[in-house]
Design a protein around this motif. Structure first.
Motif, short mmCIF file in Angstrom:
data_model
loop_
_atom_site.label_atom_id
_atom_site.label_comp_id
_atom_site.label_asym_id
_atom_site.label_seq_id
_atom_site.Cartn_x
_atom_site.Cartn_y
_atom_site.Cartn_z
N ARG A 37 0.13 -1.12 -0.11
CA ARG A 37 0.09 0.27 -0.40
C ARG A 37 0.63 1.12 -0.47
NH1 ARG A 37 -3.82 1.49 4.65
NH2 ARG A 37 -3.61 3.86 3.84
N LEU A 38 2.11 1.28 0.98
CA LEU A 38 2.79 2.30 0.84
C LEU A 38 3.32 2.72 -0.53
CD1 LEU A 38 4.76 4.21 2.80
CD2 LEU A 38 6.40 2.80 3.07
N LEU A 39 4.11 1.83 -1.73
CA LEU A 39 4.57 1.41 -2.64
C LEU A 39 3.81 2.67 -3.86
CD1 LEU A 39 6.82 -1.50 -2.99
CD2 LEU A 39 7.19 1.16 -2.33
N ALA A 40 2.00 1.65 -3.37
CA ALA A 40 1.48 2.71 -4.68
C ALA A 40 1.14 4.07 -3.83
CB ALA A 40 -0.45 1.74 -4.20
N GLU A 41 1.06 4.67 -2.50
CA GLU A 41 0.55 6.32 -2.33
C GLU A 41 1.83 6.73 -2.97
OE1 GLU A 41 -0.71 6.45 1.69
OE2 GLU A 41 -1.59 4.54 1.68
N ILE A 42 3.24 6.16 -2.86
CA ILE A 42 4.07 6.78 -3.27
C ILE A 42 4.38 7.70 -4.96
CG2 ILE A 42 6.51 7.27 -3.25
CD1 ILE A 42 5.76 6.99 -0.76
N LYS A 43 3.58 6.14 -5.16
CA LYS A 43 3.92 5.79 -6.85
C LYS A 43 2.60 7.32 -7.44
CE LYS A 43 3.81 3.08 -10.53
NZ LYS A 43 3.94 1.21 -10.60
N GLU A 44 1.48 7.31 -6.33
CA GLU A 44 0.47 7.98 -7.16
C GLU A 44 0.83 9.54 -6.50
OE1 GLU A 44 -3.48 7.93 -5.98
OE2 GLU A 44 -3.52 6.29 -6.78
#
Lengths: 243, 348
Positions: free
Chosen positions: A149-156
């Motif tokens: 989830r963290l990586l998905a948020e950073i990607k955004e």
């Protein structure tokens, strides 16, 4: 203002003494000793080497969490007891911010993280404020979160991000998800440096209520989580009560 | 003993009580602040170690400040700081130890490490002068031990439980009876309203050694209740409680009498949380007289000093100080399974 800074939030131990914007001394131990055995001897050594006594310390700074629960409690209890018994101010900083302060890149996002097991991490997102060179802005609050989830948020967020802290076990996952959006801190930057904590403390507001100051665990205990499924946590007698 | 006006600040955090006390000469309590977490742990039916550790951090400095205020002393008045190092929950012990180390370091006061069980025994010192050799029956949620003291601060285990501690057995059968944690006090009260009709086993009572066992009793109790449930028979809860308690007390009393016959002493200290049990208090006095041991003086510390508290740690620390036992250094760590030494007879 002499500050004794303590970070016991993860496996390494870091203790420093700073005077205003100067680092006087710093020790970081990364040999996996228990903090209860090493913290006080390290403080004692550092004071002696700096030719100071505990009475010369004008304030105490501690990394308040998140991190290892037992470690946090040793650092927080030691720091708050010193501040209380010597009538000195207590400063507290996120242990993730302490890690983030190891990164000097001014334009990127900084993502400090700690391993919270089962592919979960404690992480936050920080960024240096361009107008104030001692101020690190907390862009996304510290949380207990799955790495996915963290990586998905950073990607955004779609900005370059420097990962720092306990990144080693997660590097391939981070790179697979973010590619060149991700950068990784150099080995030396991945250990907490208590001097950063001491230097940040001079601009921080002292803790108002030292008595009730506790670590930021960011997680309830399993027992409490289970209990709260079927109970309301209100209207009860005080959980801790002098008798 | 000549009063020396020696003041010790004592800290206890081994389980679910955060306590700080100021004790003079190991016998006079100037303050004994006890913050209990019982309202928290009764949610879970027992002490949850991580929750206990968290509460200790909240409570430790409030208790310390209140202890100093109530005693009206400053750090300059103190001779030493004492702290429980074990046995107990490691995370909980570390809060008291971290605070004690910081206070001792900040004010250059010696740090005295204290065995929690020595504290329970020396709670008696706060109400009574002790003479040696001395016998102690230690009964709590974690321990059931007979301890022989040849001289002050010289502890030898001469009898021990081979499985559950007595207090642990109370909590376990309490769960079966639907009694909220901690069950001891309620079961004691229920037992006084019931009769010993079930005749539960008295484990190891006929054996020559001074050891205890309570897991067989616990199983017999649970089997009786389950068997009745299957047959849809209603059992009288007060009689169950009375029968359980009668078995526990018979064994505790029987083994204590055996110990007193083998090791002649003038005083018997009964200590630990289960020492608060009324049934035990009544039966012990009666049976000692019947066994011709009425010359043995039985000392039960007052109820407040039977549970975990800082004053008992201060009393035990005084004895260590008098004996010139080594102080702790800055590396002091928790010792969750700390125990007294076993007597040689126990090791064969």
């Amino acid at each position: 203002m002499n500050i004794l800074a303590i970070d016991t939030s993860s496996k390494p131990l870091s203790v420093a003494i700073t005077a205003d914007d100067q680092i006087l001394s710093e020790v970081t131990l990364n040999k996996g000793f228990t903090h209860s055995q090493t913290l006080m001897p390290t403080i004692d050594d550092l004071l002696k080497l700096s030719q100071l006594t505990i009475k010369d310390i004008d304030g105490f700074a501690v990394a308040k969490g998140p991190g290892s629960y037992t470690g946090l409690r040793i650092g927080v209890t030691t720091a708050k007891t010193f501040a209380w018994t010597l009538h000195k101010p207590l400063f507290a900083l996120s242990s993730l911010e302490v890690l983030a302060r190891n990164i000097q890149q001014r334009s990127q996002l900084i993502v400090p993280l700690m391993d919270a097991r089962r592919n979960n991490v404690f992480a936050g997102v920080y960024q240096w404020t361009l107008t104030n060179d001692n101020h690190l802005e907390n862009v996304v609050s510290d949380r207990h979160i799955s790495l996915t989830r963290l990586l998905a948020e950073i990607k955004e967020l779609n900005e370059k991000a420097v990962f720092v802290g306990e990144i080693k076990p997660f590097m391939s996952q981070i790179f697979a998800e973010l590619g060149h959006q991700a950068e990784f801190a150099a080995t030396t930057a991945n250990l907490p440096a208590a001097a950063n904590l001491g230097l940040a403390a001079i601009d921080a507001t002292p803790i108002k209520d030292i008595y009730n100051f506790t670590p930021s665990y960011l997680r309830l205990t399993e027992a409490e989580v289970n209990w709260q499924r079927n109970h309301k946590d209100e209207g009860h007698d005080p959980y801790v009560q002098e008798v | 003993m000549k009063a020396t006006n020696e003041l010790i600040l004592a800290i206890e955090s081994s389980c679910d009580e955060t306590s700080v006390a100021v004790v003079r000469d190991g016998q006079t309590i100037l303050s004994n602040i006890i913050a209990t977490q019982i309202n928290s742990h009764k949610r879970f039916g027992g002490v949850v170690p991580e929750v206990a550790s968290r509460h200790h951090v909240e409570a430790i400095l409030v208790a310390a400040q209140d202890a100093l205020d109530e005693a009206q002393v400053t750090y300059d008045d103190l001779q030493a700081v004492a702290v429980t190092v074990g046995p107990g929950l490691v995370g909980a012990l570390l809060i008291g130890i971290s605070a004690a180390k910081a206070i001792s370091f900040a004010h250059s006061l010696p740090l005295i490490p204290v065995n929690h069980m020595a504290g329970h025994i020396y709670a008696a010192r706060l109400v009574h002068e002790l003479t040696y050799p001395l016998m102690a029956l230690l009964v709590s949620g974690g321990h059931t031990e007979l301890v022989y003291l040849r001289a002050p601060g010289e502890f030898e285990i001469i009898g021990d439980t081979r499985d559950d501690a007595a207090g642990e057995a109370y909590d376990k059968i309490g769960r079966v009876l639907g009694v909220p944690y901690p069950a001891g006090k309620t079961i004691d009260a229920m037992a006084h309203e019931g009769k010993d009709t079930f005749d539960f086993p008295r484990a190891m009572l006929q054996e020559d050694n001074l050891d205890f066992s309570f897991s067989g009793l616990k199983s017999a109790f649970i089997n009786t209740v389950h068997h009745a449930e299957q047959k849809q028979e209603a059992l009288l809860k007060n009689d169950l409680a009375a029968s359980f308690q009668a078995s526990v007390i018979d064994v505790l009393v029987g083994k204590t009498i055996k110990a007193l016959q083998q090791y002649p002493v003038k005083q018997l200290v009964v200590a630990g949380g289960v020492a608060a049990n009324q049934g035990l208090r009544e039966q012990l006095a009666a049976h000692l007289a019947a066994a011709g041991l009425d010359q043995v003086e039985v000392i039960f510390p007052p109820l407040r000093l039977c549970g975990d508290n800082g004053a008992m740690i201060g009393a035990a620390a005084h004895v260590a100080l008098q004996k010139h036992e080594p102080f702790a250094d800055l590396t002091l760590n928790a010792d969750p399974s700390l125990s007294f030494d076993y007597a040689e007879t126990m090791l064969s």
